[in-house]
Motif scaffolding. Structure first.
Motif, PDB file in Angstrom:
ATOM      1  N   LEU A 209      34.122   7.054  -4.908  1.00 42.93           N
ATOM      2  CA  LEU A 209      33.180   7.781  -5.273  1.00 42.93           C
ATOM      3  C   LEU A 209      31.592   6.983  -5.084  1.00 42.93           C
ATOM      4  O   LEU A 209      30.892   7.921  -4.718  1.00 42.93           O
ATOM      5  N   ALA A 210      31.842   5.777  -4.846  1.00 37.91           N
ATOM      6  CA  ALA A 210      30.736   4.731  -4.425  1.00 37.91           C
ATOM      7  C   ALA A 210      30.372   5.508  -3.202  1.00 37.91           C
ATOM      8  O   ALA A 210      29.074   5.589  -2.867  1.00 37.91           O
ATOM      9  N   ILE A 211      31.051   5.313  -2.190  1.00 42.16           N
ATOM     10  CA  ILE A 211      30.872   5.889  -0.858  1.00 42.16           C
ATOM     11  C   ILE A 211      30.417   7.385  -0.719  1.00 42.16           C
ATOM     12  O   ILE A 211      29.380   7.487   0.118  1.00 42.16           O
ATOM     13  N   ILE A 212      31.005   8.125  -1.398  1.00 42.99           N
ATOM     14  CA  ILE A 212      30.311   9.456  -1.342  1.00 42.99           C
ATOM     15  C   ILE A 212      28.895   9.621  -1.727  1.00 42.99           C
ATOM     16  O   ILE A 212      28.142  10.129  -1.387  1.00 42.99           O
ATOM     17  N   ALA A 213      28.520   8.688  -3.102  1.00 43.15           N
ATOM     18  CA  ALA A 213      27.339   8.803  -3.653  1.00 43.15           C
ATOM     19  C   ALA A 213      26.415   7.942  -2.536  1.00 43.15           C
ATOM     20  O   ALA A 213      25.146   8.717  -2.450  1.00 43.15           O
ATOM     21  N   CYS A 214      26.840   7.096  -2.016  1.00 43.32           N
ATOM     22  CA  CYS A 214      25.827   6.406  -0.916  1.00 43.32           C
ATOM     23  C   CYS A 214      25.860   7.516   0.111  1.00 43.32           C
ATOM     24  O   CYS A 214      24.544   7.588   0.966  1.00 43.32           O
ATOM     25  N   LEU A 215      26.562   8.171   0.655  1.00 36.56           N
ATOM     26  CA  LEU A 215      26.365   9.450   1.800  1.00 36.56           C
ATOM     27  C   LEU A 215      25.382  10.429   1.210  1.00 36.56           C
ATOM     28  O   LEU A 215      24.614  10.898   2.055  1.00 36.56           O
ATOM     29  N   VAL A 216      25.396  10.855  -0.058  1.00 39.01           N
ATOM     30  CA  VAL A 216      24.528  11.791  -0.640  1.00 39.01           C
ATOM     31  C   VAL A 216      23.405  11.148  -0.743  1.00 39.01           C
ATOM     32  O   VAL A 216      22.253  11.730  -0.817  1.00 39.01           O
ATOM     33  N   LEU A 217      23.093   9.930  -1.319  1.00 40.69           N
ATOM     34  CA  LEU A 217      21.834   9.485  -1.724  1.00 40.69           C
ATOM     35  C   LEU A 217      21.491   8.341  -0.966  1.00 40.69           C
ATOM     36  O   LEU A 217      20.382   7.521  -1.171  1.00 40.69           O
ATOM     37  N   GLY A 218      21.764   7.955   0.208  1.00 38.72           N
ATOM     38  CA  GLY A 218      21.808   6.995   1.128  1.00 38.72           C
ATOM     39  C   GLY A 218      20.180   6.833   1.451  1.00 38.72           C
ATOM     40  O   GLY A 218      19.763   5.549   1.768  1.00 38.72           O
ATOM     41  N   ARG A 219      19.637   8.211   1.849  1.00 42.45           N
ATOM     42  CA  ARG A 219      18.393   8.051   2.326  1.00 42.45           C
ATOM     43  C   ARG A 219      17.328   8.100   1.163  1.00 42.45           C
ATOM     44  O   ARG A 219      15.964   7.977   1.503  1.00 42.45           O
ATOM     45  N   SER A 220      17.724   7.758  -0.087  1.00 45.54           N
ATOM     46  CA  SER A 220      16.767   7.801  -1.208  1.00 45.54           C
ATOM     47  C   SER A 220      16.732   6.210  -1.747  1.00 45.54           C
ATOM     48  O   SER A 220      17.944   5.607  -1.784  1.00 45.54           O
ATOM     49  N   LYS A 221      15.579   6.034  -2.465  1.00 48.46           N
ATOM     50  CA  LYS A 221      15.544   4.565  -3.044  1.00 48.46           C
ATOM     51  C   LYS A 221      16.308   4.610  -4.497  1.00 48.46           C
ATOM     52  O   LYS A 221      16.252   5.601  -4.952  1.00 48.46           O
ATOM     53  N   PRO A 222      16.939   3.547  -4.771  1.00 49.94           N
ATOM     54  CA  PRO A 222      16.761   2.307  -4.206  1.00 49.94           C
ATOM     55  C   PRO A 222      17.709   1.792  -3.131  1.00 49.94           C
ATOM     56  O   PRO A 222      17.815   0.593  -2.794  1.00 49.94           O
ATOM     57  N   ILE A 223      18.569   2.732  -2.928  1.00 49.36           N
ATOM     58  CA  ILE A 223      20.020   2.567  -2.212  1.00 49.36           C
ATOM     59  C   ILE A 223      19.751   2.312  -0.607  1.00 49.36           C
ATOM     60  O   ILE A 223      20.280   1.693   0.138  1.00 49.36           O
ATOM     61  N   SER A 224      18.682   3.138  -0.394  1.00 49.86           N
ATOM     62  CA  SER A 224      18.067   2.916   1.207  1.00 49.86           C
ATOM     63  C   SER A 224      17.647   1.286   1.255  1.00 49.86           C
ATOM     64  O   SER A 224      17.646   1.165   2.418  1.00 49.86           O
ATOM     65  N   ASP A 225      17.101   0.803   0.421  1.00 49.69           N
ATOM     66  CA  ASP A 225      16.554  -0.530   0.564  1.00 49.69           C
ATOM     67  C   ASP A 225      17.756  -1.513   0.940  1.00 49.69           C
ATOM     68  O   ASP A 225      17.344  -2.644   1.484  1.00 49.69           O
ATOM     69  N   TRP A 226      18.797  -1.254   0.631  1.00 48.42           N
ATOM     70  CA  TRP A 226      19.716  -2.280   0.820  1.00 48.42           C
ATOM     71  C   TRP A 226      20.762  -1.835   2.178  1.00 48.42           C
ATOM     72  O   TRP A 226      21.435  -2.462   2.577  1.00 48.42           O
ATOM     73  N   LEU A 227      20.523  -0.697   2.850  1.00 50.62           N
ATOM     74  CA  LEU A 227      21.055  -0.336   3.995  1.00 50.62           C
ATOM     75  C   LEU A 227      20.412  -0.703   5.210  1.00 50.62           C
ATOM     76  O   LEU A 227      19.252  -0.592   5.268  1.00 50.62           O
ATOM     77  N   THR A 228      20.950  -1.103   6.223  1.00 47.00           N
ATOM     78  CA  THR A 228      20.445  -1.508   7.574  1.00 47.00           C
ATOM     79  C   THR A 228      19.886  -0.048   8.211  1.00 47.00           C
ATOM     80  O   THR A 228      20.480   1.073   7.914  1.00 47.00           O
ATOM     81  N   PRO A 229      19.092  -0.218   9.060  1.00 49.32           N
ATOM     82  CA  PRO A 229      18.484   0.999   9.811  1.00 49.32           C
ATOM     83  C   PRO A 229      19.803   1.472  10.817  1.00 49.32           C
ATOM     84  O   PRO A 229      19.952   2.673  10.847  1.00 49.32           O
ATOM     85  N   THR A 230      20.837   0.914  11.213  1.00 48.97           N
ATOM     86  CA  THR A 230      21.964   1.661  11.590  1.00 48.97           C
ATOM     87  C   THR A 230      22.816   2.514  10.671  1.00 48.97           C
ATOM     88  O   THR A 230      23.170   3.461  11.163  1.00 48.97           O
ATOM     89  N   ALA A 231      23.053   1.879   9.485  1.00 51.24           N
ATOM     90  CA  ALA A 231      23.607   2.436   8.294  1.00 51.24           C
ATOM     91  C   ALA A 231      22.880   3.799   8.033  1.00 51.24           C
ATOM     92  O   ALA A 231      23.530   4.849   7.910  1.00 51.24           O
ATOM     93  N   LEU A 232      21.801   3.854   8.006  1.00 56.26           N
ATOM     94  CA  LEU A 232      20.794   4.976   7.589  1.00 56.26           C
ATOM     95  C   LEU A 232      20.775   6.121   8.713  1.00 56.26           C
ATOM     96  O   LEU A 232      20.897   7.279   8.681  1.00 56.26           O
ATOM     97  N   ASN A 233      21.148   5.717  10.009  1.00 52.49           N
ATOM     98  CA  ASN A 233      21.009   6.541  11.053  1.00 52.49           C
ATOM     99  C   ASN A 233      22.348   7.051  11.019  1.00 52.49           C
ATOM    100  O   ASN A 233      22.447   8.542  11.407  1.00 52.49           O
ATOM    101  N   ASP A 234      23.486   6.375  10.654  1.00 54.37           N
ATOM    102  CA  ASP A 234      24.775   7.165  10.578  1.00 54.37           C
ATOM    103  C   ASP A 234      24.986   8.205   9.617  1.00 54.37           C
ATOM    104  O   ASP A 234      25.486   9.249   9.623  1.00 54.37           O
ATOM    105  N   LEU A 235      24.117   7.756   8.305  1.00 54.78           N
ATOM    106  CA  LEU A 235      24.064   8.933   7.309  1.00 54.78           C
ATOM    107  C   LEU A 235      23.434  10.193   7.837  1.00 54.78           C
ATOM    108  O   LEU A 235      23.560  11.198   7.359  1.00 54.78           O
TER     109      LEU A 235
END
Length: 235
Positions: A209-235
């Protein structure tokens, strides 16, 4: 976006519940079995969230920071799941042979296990389980919010000190809860690994569930603050 997801989930849940209630009028036994299955599944997501939180507080590492708030949110639903257990208490005789005095009278196995498998003791254990789980989730969430507000380093040590015993409590209570709610459906059968199966399943459910939520909300703050640029591009 979250509000839209909430509205959709609420609508789907209400519709599914209406269908379940309608089906219950035709087959009570199947209704309670299906309800028990759903109850165990969603409880597992909440408890798995608490367990992964404690694991992260105990061992540390950057892997837990992006999903920490998601797990804390998941842990706060345990109180709601506890309320959803109430319908099951009305159907104990439909689910468990040991809850039916007539069946206990004619079964030597049920009479032998009656000291443990009886309704009052079952209810008492259920209250203890949920009290322990709700208390763990509450304290973890409270100290985490206090840590955000004050930044006190001592709170990290307090969270770590709680998480060690908390994981032990979690494993023990989940083991006995799985015996009570699921394994006792077949009171003549037993398994020594049954509790661990539920522990692992809950961890996987919460992490999924956490992974799915990251996929859905990964480009939104505050989750995006913790993700690397590579991870954001993968999203």
């Amino acid at each position: 976006r979250i509000t839209n997801f909430q509205k959709l989930a609420l609508a789907l849940g209400a519709g599914a519940l209406a269908l379940c209630i309608a089906g219950g009028f035709f087959n009570k036994v199947q209704f309670f079995r299906s309800y028990l299955f759903a109850f165990i599944f969603w409880l597992g997501v909440s408890l798995g969230s608490v367990a992964i939180l404690m694991l992260h507080h105990l061992v540390g590492g950057g892997w837990g920071h992006p999903i920490r708030r998601l797990l804390e949110s998941g842990s706060r639903t345990i109180g709601v799941v506890a309320a959803l257990a109430l319908p099951l208490l009305l159907g104990l005789r439909h689910l468990y042979a040991w809850a039916d005095p007539a069946q206990v009278q004619v079964s030597e196995v049920l009479r032998h296990k009656a000291f443990y498998l009886n309704v009052p003791f079952f209810l008492a254990r259920t209250v203890v389980f949920f009290a322990a789980w709700i208390l763990l989730a509450h304290v973890l969430g409270k100290w985490s919010l206090e840590q955000d507000r004050t930044g006190a380093p001592s709170l990290s040590a307090r969270l770590q000190s709680l998480s060690g015993p908390g994981i032990v409590i979690y494993v023990l209570t989940v083991t006995f809860a799985s015996i009570d709610w699921v394994m006792s459906l077949e009171p003549a059968w037993s398994s020594t690994v049954y509790g661990m199966i539920f522990v692992v399943t809950q961890l996987l459910s919460a992490m999924s569930l956490a992974i799915i939520a990251c996929l859905v909300l990964g480009r939104s703050k505050p989750i995006s603050d913790w993700l690397t640029p590579t991870a954001l591009n993968d999203l």
